[in-house]
Design an enzyme around this catalytic site. Structure first.
Site, mmCIF file in Angstrom:
data_model
loop_
_atom_site.group_PDB
_atom_site.id
_atom_site.type_symbol
_atom_site.label_atom_id
_atom_site.label_comp_id
_atom_site.label_asym_id
_atom_site.label_seq_id
_atom_site.Cartn_x
_atom_site.Cartn_y
_atom_site.Cartn_z
ATOM 1 N N GLY A 136 -3.543 -27.930 -24.873
ATOM 2 C CA GLY A 136 -3.362 -26.916 -23.817
ATOM 3 C C GLY A 136 -3.578 -25.490 -24.267
ATOM 4 O O GLY A 136 -4.689 -25.092 -24.614
ATOM 5 N N LYS A 207 -7.852 -36.828 -27.706
ATOM 6 C CA LYS A 207 -7.676 -35.545 -28.403
ATOM 7 C C LYS A 207 -7.905 -35.713 -29.912
ATOM 8 O O LYS A 207 -8.479 -34.828 -30.566
ATOM 9 C CB LYS A 207 -6.275 -34.996 -28.112
HETATM 10 P P1 NDP Z 1 -5.646 -32.387 -10.822
HETATM 11 O O1 NDP Z 1 -5.654 -33.820 -10.441
HETATM 12 O O2 NDP Z 1 -4.430 -31.592 -10.539
HETATM 13 O O3 NDP Z 1 -6.877 -31.648 -10.111
HETATM 14 C C1 NDP Z 1 -8.147 -32.231 -9.996
HETATM 15 C C2 NDP Z 1 -9.017 -31.392 -9.098
HETATM 16 O O4 NDP Z 1 -10.308 -31.971 -9.054
HETATM 17 C C3 NDP Z 1 -8.525 -31.302 -7.648
HETATM 18 O O5 NDP Z 1 -8.698 -30.009 -7.168
HETATM 19 C C4 NDP Z 1 -9.439 -32.284 -6.907
HETATM 20 O O6 NDP Z 1 -9.697 -31.906 -5.557
HETATM 21 C C5 NDP Z 1 -10.712 -32.130 -7.699
HETATM 22 N N1 NDP Z 1 -11.564 -33.310 -7.601
HETATM 23 C C6 NDP Z 1 -11.252 -34.593 -7.910
HETATM 24 N N2 NDP Z 1 -12.312 -35.394 -7.705
HETATM 25 C C7 NDP Z 1 -13.299 -34.604 -7.265
HETATM 26 C C8 NDP Z 1 -14.628 -34.837 -6.843
HETATM 27 N N3 NDP Z 1 -15.161 -36.063 -6.867
HETATM 28 N N4 NDP Z 1 -15.376 -33.798 -6.419
HETATM 29 C C9 NDP Z 1 -14.869 -32.542 -6.405
HETATM 30 N N5 NDP Z 1 -13.597 -32.260 -6.779
HETATM 31 C C10 NDP Z 1 -12.837 -33.273 -7.199
HETATM 32 O O7 NDP Z 1 -6.028 -32.338 -12.366
HETATM 33 P P2 NDP Z 1 -5.528 -31.290 -13.457
HETATM 34 O O8 NDP Z 1 -5.739 -29.920 -12.955
HETATM 35 O O9 NDP Z 1 -4.172 -31.671 -13.953
HETATM 36 O O10 NDP Z 1 -6.519 -31.602 -14.678
HETATM 37 C C11 NDP Z 1 -7.862 -31.157 -14.656
HETATM 38 C C12 NDP Z 1 -8.481 -31.388 -16.027
HETATM 39 O O11 NDP Z 1 -7.766 -30.653 -17.002
HETATM 40 C C13 NDP Z 1 -8.479 -32.832 -16.503
HETATM 41 O O12 NDP Z 1 -9.622 -33.075 -17.266
HETATM 42 C C14 NDP Z 1 -7.253 -32.889 -17.399
HETATM 43 O O13 NDP Z 1 -7.330 -33.901 -18.365
HETATM 44 C C15 NDP Z 1 -7.335 -31.524 -18.040
HETATM 45 N N6 NDP Z 1 -6.071 -31.026 -18.551
HETATM 46 C C16 NDP Z 1 -4.972 -31.002 -17.754
HETATM 47 C C17 NDP Z 1 -3.791 -30.528 -18.244
HETATM 48 C C18 NDP Z 1 -2.565 -30.472 -17.396
HETATM 49 O O14 NDP Z 1 -1.514 -30.101 -17.915
HETATM 50 N N7 NDP Z 1 -2.639 -30.789 -16.108
HETATM 51 C C19 NDP Z 1 -3.672 -30.048 -19.645
HETATM 52 C C20 NDP Z 1 -4.911 -30.091 -20.384
HETATM 53 C C21 NDP Z 1 -6.060 -30.571 -19.852
HETATM 54 P P3 NDP Z 1 -8.513 -31.810 -4.455
HETATM 55 O O15 NDP Z 1 -7.757 -30.571 -4.823
HETATM 56 O O16 NDP Z 1 -9.212 -31.685 -3.191
HETATM 57 O O17 NDP Z 1 -7.714 -33.064 -4.649
HETATM 58 N N1 HSE Z 2 -0.892 -35.604 -19.985
HETATM 59 C C1 HSE Z 2 -1.125 -34.660 -21.007
HETATM 60 C C2 HSE Z 2 0.123 -34.476 -21.847
HETATM 61 C C3 HSE Z 2 -1.569 -33.353 -20.395
HETATM 62 O O1 HSE Z 2 1.195 -34.968 -21.477
HETATM 63 O O2 HSE Z 2 0.051 -33.868 -22.916
HETATM 64 C C4 HSE Z 2 -2.118 -32.369 -21.387
HETATM 65 O O3 HSE Z 2 -3.330 -32.775 -21.928
#
Ligand code: NDP
Ligand code: HSE
Length: 441
Positions: A136, A207
């Protein structure tokens, strides 16, 4: 000021919405740091009608056509915070081949097929940055891929999954079982509705692959990582660790080493392990992440902070956006992928580890010698043996006894074979638990 750098934001969920908020709140500072303003050209989402609260952005920017947005001449940088392998891979390869720069937090995709992204970036001449994909908010990948490039990294040991660290910390603090601690993690919003990727170690393995690739200048993918999750860790294991002055953590370990022929290789593994309370990673509690890097000249380095969550992850995404935007304005690109070392990945069986084994054995003469004989046959040296009455009750000769054995370092295959043979002995009623031990005891 020069014309704006235009961003296509793919995804506006937990991370994407915080990227939007930070872009809005810090627009003047970001523009000053880059030398040009950042502008959102469009935001691709899955559901146009989703309630996005009071997000400070023009609703007309939302689209369900990510490819159309990526292909627009109007877009310089693609920021991907959707996640998953497809369709994200197709989008990013398309963007990179077209010469756009990409910032992504998608560890699953990078570990599954980072090569496709790096190759596309080399072809198109844009940048590929992914600081948010591991740990993160913690600035970790930039130090590995830039600051430490004058040094030789020997080992990277980390706690890189916040959800499992929260669960193990809760089990340690309260004596709760795995299921109870997972329930708490879900209630607090740490664990996803489907926590499989976290608790089975897939997230940490992705990771680990990214870290190993950068640390050892070698392409390491998710399939190269030995992976075990925390679902088998019991309250009894945690109590046993405590009794030995240890705690249990889900570790990712990537290390250089030689194979049987002396050829240099790397081993990359994710599994729960007992570490002594004096270890720098033992005090990393709650949902925090920390990564311990051992380098030839720099010595030991520790990176610590929030490894998950919308705002912390968006901080890392924005740092990358600033870097790629500056590069575009300067007409340069960052150094491309460094995979020249191309080291072979050693199978888990050759990894050198230690085991902590709890056995429930018959309490009669010769049992200890028989058990010790199994270790000797597999060339595994025993470091300590503790014997007590079964169930840890008052001392005295009963039917069964608990035997806790900690080994010296041995190849994992020899340790696994030892445990297999122990399971087959009639004097061994059960192998109550097997945990690896890291970091000295
Ligand atoms: P979310 O599930 O909260 O958000 C995903 C987003 O992608 C939503 O806005 C969704 O749209 C959109 N989406 C999904 N499918 C499609 C599609 N086919 N076309 C267009 N848009 C799409 O995910 P996160 O924000 O939690 O995570 C995003 C990335 O960041 C991932 O790769 C995750 O591994 C990475 N990550 C996340 C962390 C965390 O703490 N959450 C930490 C580190 C990395 P809609 O809003 O309409 O549903
Ligand atoms: N699911 C992940 C975690 C989110 O718990 O660390 C951050 O990559």
């Amino acid at each position: 000021m020069t014309s704006p750098v235009r961003l296509a934001l793919l995804g506006c969920g937990t991370v994407g919405s915080e990227v939007v908020r930070l872009l809005h709140e810090q627009s003047a500072d970001l523009a000053a740091r880059i030398g040009a303003p950042l502008e959102i050209a469009g935001i691709a989402v899955r559901r146009l009608g989703r309630d996005r609260g009071d997000l400070p952005v023009d609703p007309a920017l939302f689209t369900t056509d990510p490819l159309g947005l990526i292909k627009s001449d109007d877009v310089d940088v693609v920021v991907e915070v959707v996640g998953g392998i497809e369709p994200a891979r197709g989008w990013l390869v398309e963007a990179l081949r077209a010469g756009k720069s990409v910032v992504t937090a998608n560890k699953a995709l990078l570990a599954e097929d980072g090569a496709a992204l790096h190759d596309a970036a080399a072809e198109g001449g844009g940048d590929l940055y992914y600081e948010a994909s591991v740990a993160g908010a913690i600035p970790l990948l930039r130090p590995l891929r830039e600051s430490l490039h004058g040094d030789r990294i020997n080992r990277v040991t980390g706690i890189v999954n916040g959800t499992t660290n929260f669960i193990l910390s809760a089990m340690d603090a309260t004596g709760a079982g795995f299921a109870e601690a997972l329930e708490e993690a879900t209630e607090l919003g740490y664990a996803e509705a489907d926590p499989t990727a976290d608790v089975e170690g897939f997230d940490a393995a992705a990771k680990a692959a990214i870290l190993a690739s950068l640390a050892f200048h070698t392409r390491v993918g998710a399939a190269d990582v030995h992976r075990e999750g925390i679902t088998e860790v019991t309250a009894a294991d945690v109590a046993s660790a405590k009794a030995m002055g240890c705690t249990i953590k889900l570790l990712c370990i990537a290390a250089r080493g030689a194979d049987a022929t002396g050829r240099e290789t790397v081993s990359v593994r994710v599994h729960p392990a007992m570490i002594p309370l004096s270890h720098p990673l033992a005090g990393v509690g709650d949902a925090f992440n920390a990564v311990f890097v051992e380098a030839e000249a720099a010595g030991q380095l520790m990176f610590y902070g929030r490894g998950a969550g919308g705002a912390p992850t968006a901080s890392a995404v924005l740092g990358d956006v600033v870097a790629v935007a500056r590069n575009r304005l300067a007409g340069v690109r960052a150094a491309s992928e460094s995979a020249y070392a191309d080291l072979a990945v050693r199978p888990m069986g050759e990894a050198l580890t230690r085991y902590h084994i709890s056995l429930d054995v018959a309490d009669r003469p010769g049992v200890l010698a028989a058990v010790a004989g199994v270790f000797a046959r597999h060339d595994v040296s025993i470091a300590t043996v503790r014997q007590g009455p079964a169930g840890g009750g008052a001392a005295g000769r009963g039917e069964d006894a608990d035997l806790v054995i900690v080994t010296h370092v041995a190849p994992d295959a020899a340790l696994a074979a030892t445990v297999r043979e122990l399971r087959g002995l009639d004097i061994v009623r059960s192998v109550a638990s097997v945990l690896r031990v890291e970091g000295g005891l």
